[in-house]
Write a protein that holds these residues in place. Structure first.
Motif, PDB file in Angstrom:
ATOM      1  N   VAL A   1       0.844  -1.198   0.000  1.00 52.67           N
ATOM      2  CA  VAL A   1       0.000   0.000   0.000  1.00 52.67           C
ATOM      3  C   VAL A   1       0.878   1.246   0.000  1.00 52.67           C
ATOM      4  N   ARG A   2       0.531   2.188  -0.865  1.00 53.46           N
ATOM      5  CA  ARG A   2       1.200   3.485  -0.841  1.00 53.46           C
ATOM      6  C   ARG A   2       0.178   4.536  -0.427  1.00 53.46           C
ATOM      7  N   ILE A   3       0.638   5.539   0.303  1.00 56.45           N
ATOM      8  CA  ILE A   3      -0.262   6.582   0.795  1.00 56.45           C
ATOM      9  C   ILE A   3       0.126   7.909   0.169  1.00 56.45           C
ATOM     10  N   GLU A   4      -0.821   8.546  -0.476  1.00 57.68           N
ATOM     11  CA  GLU A   4      -0.563   9.812  -1.146  1.00 57.68           C
ATOM     12  C   GLU A   4      -0.699  10.995  -0.191  1.00 57.68           C
ATOM     13  N   PRO A   5      -0.056  12.117  -0.549  1.00 58.70           N
ATOM     14  CA  PRO A   5      -0.249  13.351   0.216  1.00 58.70           C
ATOM     15  C   PRO A   5      -1.727  13.721   0.255  1.00 58.70           C
ATOM     16  N   TYR A   6      -2.153  14.338   1.307  1.00 64.09           N
ATOM     17  CA  TYR A   6      -3.524  14.804   1.522  1.00 64.09           C
ATOM     18  C   TYR A   6      -4.492  13.693   1.931  1.00 64.09           C
ATOM     19  N   PHE A   7      -4.097  12.416   1.735  1.00 65.66           N
ATOM     20  CA  PHE A   7      -5.035  11.336   2.091  1.00 65.66           C
ATOM     21  C   PHE A   7      -5.342  11.365   3.580  1.00 65.66           C
ATOM     22  N   LEU A   8      -4.302  11.465   4.408  1.00 66.82           N
ATOM     23  CA  LEU A   8      -4.495  11.450   5.859  1.00 66.82           C
ATOM     24  C   LEU A   8      -5.385  12.598   6.308  1.00 66.82           C
TER      25      LEU A   8
ATOM     26  N   ASN B   1      -0.352  -0.473 -13.846  1.00 68.31           N
ATOM     27  CA  ASN B   1      -0.615   0.487 -12.789  1.00 68.31           C
ATOM     28  C   ASN B   1      -0.848  -0.296 -11.504  1.00 68.31           C
ATOM     29  N   VAL B   2      -1.299   0.372 -10.448  1.00 63.13           N
ATOM     30  CA  VAL B   2      -1.644  -0.338  -9.224  1.00 63.13           C
ATOM     31  C   VAL B   2      -2.903  -1.173  -9.461  1.00 63.13           C
ATOM     32  N   ASP B   3      -3.119  -2.158  -8.597  1.00 59.46           N
ATOM     33  CA  ASP B   3      -4.281  -3.039  -8.771  1.00 59.46           C
ATOM     34  C   ASP B   3      -5.576  -2.401  -8.275  1.00 59.46           C
ATOM     35  N   GLN B   4      -5.455  -1.490  -7.298  1.00 56.12           N
ATOM     36  CA  GLN B   4      -6.661  -0.887  -6.733  1.00 56.12           C
ATOM     37  C   GLN B   4      -6.337   0.488  -6.157  1.00 56.12           C
ATOM     38  N   VAL B   5      -7.286   1.403  -6.267  1.00 57.53           N
ATOM     39  CA  VAL B   5      -7.175   2.723  -5.651  1.00 57.53           C
ATOM     40  C   VAL B   5      -8.337   2.877  -4.684  1.00 57.53           C
ATOM     41  N   MET B   6      -8.034   3.281  -3.454  1.00 60.33           N
ATOM     42  CA  MET B   6      -9.082   3.428  -2.442  1.00 60.33           C
ATOM     43  C   MET B   6      -9.102   4.857  -1.908  1.00 60.33           C
TER      44      MET B   6
ATOM     45  N   SER C   1      -3.271   1.824  -3.861  1.00 58.34           N
ATOM     46  CA  SER C   1      -2.922   3.225  -3.658  1.00 58.34           C
ATOM     47  C   SER C   1      -4.036   3.902  -2.881  1.00 58.34           C
ATOM     48  N   LEU C   2      -3.698   4.559  -1.795  1.00 62.24           N
ATOM     49  CA  LEU C   2      -4.671   5.326  -1.021  1.00 62.24           C
ATOM     50  C   LEU C   2      -4.587   6.770  -1.498  1.00 62.24           C
ATOM     51  N   SER C   3      -5.633   7.234  -2.153  1.00 60.25           N
ATOM     52  CA  SER C   3      -5.603   8.560  -2.756  1.00 60.25           C
ATOM     53  C   SER C   3      -6.937   9.267  -2.594  1.00 60.25           C
ATOM     54  N   PRO C   4      -6.916  10.568  -2.319  1.00 59.85           N
ATOM     55  CA  PRO C   4      -8.167  11.323  -2.234  1.00 59.85           C
ATOM     56  C   PRO C   4      -8.670  11.770  -3.599  1.00 59.85           C
ATOM     57  N   CYS C   5      -7.905  11.457  -4.658  1.00 54.14           N
ATOM     58  CA  CYS C   5      -8.243  11.920  -6.005  1.00 54.14           C
ATOM     59  C   CYS C   5      -8.977  10.837  -6.789  1.00 54.14           C
ATOM     60  N   SER C   6     -10.204  11.115  -7.205  1.00 52.95           N
ATOM     61  CA  SER C   6     -10.993  10.123  -7.937  1.00 52.95           C
ATOM     62  C   SER C   6     -10.402   9.838  -9.324  1.00 52.95           C
ATOM     63  N   ALA C   7      -9.655  10.793  -9.873  1.00 47.27           N
ATOM     64  CA  ALA C   7      -9.055  10.585 -11.195  1.00 47.27           C
ATOM     65  C   ALA C   7      -7.998   9.482 -11.152  1.00 47.27           C
ATOM     66  N   LYS C   8      -7.429   9.233  -9.964  1.00 43.82           N
ATOM     67  CA  LYS C   8      -6.437   8.157  -9.858  1.00 43.82           C
ATOM     68  C   LYS C   8      -7.085   6.793 -10.067  1.00 43.82           C
ATOM     69  N   LYS C   9      -8.364   6.672  -9.718  1.00 43.26           N
ATOM     70  CA  LYS C   9      -9.090   5.420  -9.972  1.00 43.26           C
ATOM     71  C   LYS C   9      -9.207   5.176 -11.474  1.00 43.26           C
ATOM     72  N   ALA C  10      -9.564   6.236 -12.185  1.00 42.17           N
ATOM     73  CA  ALA C  10      -9.706   6.127 -13.638  1.00 42.17           C
ATOM     74  C   ALA C  10      -8.381   5.764 -14.285  1.00 42.17           C
ATOM     75  N   GLU C  11      -7.305   6.336 -13.769  1.00 45.76           N
ATOM     76  CA  GLU C  11      -5.976   6.037 -14.320  1.00 45.76           C
ATOM     77  C   GLU C  11      -5.650   4.559 -14.150  1.00 45.76           C
ATOM     78  N   ALA C  12      -5.920   4.012 -12.964  1.00 46.85           N
ATOM     79  CA  ALA C  12      -5.630   2.603 -12.691  1.00 46.85           C
ATOM     80  C   ALA C  12      -6.492   1.682 -13.552  1.00 46.85           C
ATOM     81  N   GLN C  13      -7.762   2.060 -13.746  1.00 49.93           N
ATOM     82  CA  GLN C  13      -8.666   1.234 -14.558  1.00 49.93           C
ATOM     83  C   GLN C  13      -8.285   1.285 -16.032  1.00 49.93           C
ATOM     84  N   ARG C  14      -7.773   2.425 -16.464  1.00 52.67           N
ATOM     85  CA  ARG C  14      -7.390   2.577 -17.874  1.00 52.67           C
ATOM     86  C   ARG C  14      -6.099   1.826 -18.192  1.00 52.67           C
ATOM     87  N   ASP C  15      -5.195   1.770 -17.214  1.00 46.34           N
ATOM     88  CA  ASP C  15      -3.882   1.158 -17.425  1.00 46.34           C
ATOM     89  C   ASP C  15      -3.762  -0.172 -16.693  1.00 46.34           C
ATOM     90  N   VAL C  16      -4.765  -1.028 -16.814  1.00 48.04           N
ATOM     91  CA  VAL C  16      -4.749  -2.331 -16.143  1.00 48.04           C
ATOM     92  C   VAL C  16      -3.507  -3.110 -16.563  1.00 48.04           C
TER      93      VAL C  16
END
Length: 211
Positions: A1-8, A126-131, A108-123
């Motif tokens: 798991v990686r934690i992005e800035p602003y997530f906390l 990319n990372v396996d899941q964004v939460m 990837s733990l991210s507050p940005c919803s666009a990161k989900k789209a990036e992961a889904q587009r680059d299956v």
């Protein structure tokens, strides 16, 4: 798991926890309680991406637009298609993390919803899941994990860098890369991004790097 800035910051606000009492160590402790094997910050991937970006800027013959933010990349592609060729070839830190740990299940733990789209587009690339903070909050509640009752635990990697939150706007400056002076513009907010890219497109403004 990686934690992005602003997530906390967003997670603590959502969970109604006092940021003076609870911090990154408590979040890490909660993730460990869920059975996560390894928890790292975004710092390594950011540093690695910066090395490749400096090389790209050193030899670039046209303005380079950062590809670190998938929402910004989509904005350029849709609203300024003529500038799509200026988008950097250097992958986002999230994508680099997925490639570095491609033999493991990565989140990837991210507050940005666009990161989900990036992961889904680059299956597969990319990372396996964004939460999101909300999804982690639900998972903790469902699993009976109470951060207020856990002692803080250090990350397996370095603690994430502190990022200053700025108001939407444009910050400009120069960056010295070996013998080259790079003029850059750092944009916060789509309104400011549109204004800057319109100026760049019309020739009213000129930068070597746009973030």
């Amino acid at each position: 798991v990686r934690i992005e800035p602003y997530f906390l910051e967003q997670y603590l606000r959502l969970a109604e926890l006092d940021s003076e009492k609870y911090g990154m160590g408590h979040l890490v402790a909660g993730l460990k309680r869920l059975g996560v094997d390894c928890i790292v910050s975004n710092q390594y991937e950011e540093n690695n991406a910066e090395i490749f970006l400096r090389r790209e800027l050193l030899h670039a013959d046209k303005p380079v637009i950062s590809a670190f933010c998938p929402a910004a990349v989509r904005f350029v592609q849709q609203e300024f298609p003529l500038l799509s060729g200026n988008i950097s070839r250097v992958h986002s830190p999230q994508k680099n993390f997925g490639k570095t740990h491609e033999t493991e299940y990565t989140v990837s733990l991210s507050p940005c919803s666009a990161k989900k789209a990036e992961a889904q587009r680059d299956v597969g690339r990319n990372v396996d899941q964004v939460m999101s903070p909300r999804e982690i909050h639900r998972l903790f509640r469902r699993s009976g994990v109470d951060l207020t009752k856990l002692a803080p635990v250090d990350m397996d990697g370095q603690i994430a860098k502190t990022h200053e939150v700025r108001e939407a706007g444009i910050e400009t400056g120069t960056l010295q890369i070996e013998e080259r002076t790079v003029r850059y513009a750092c944009v916060r907010g789509l309104r400011a991004a549109r204004k800057l890219l319109e100026e760049v497109s019309s020739g009213a403004a000129s930068y070597d790097y746009i973030q």
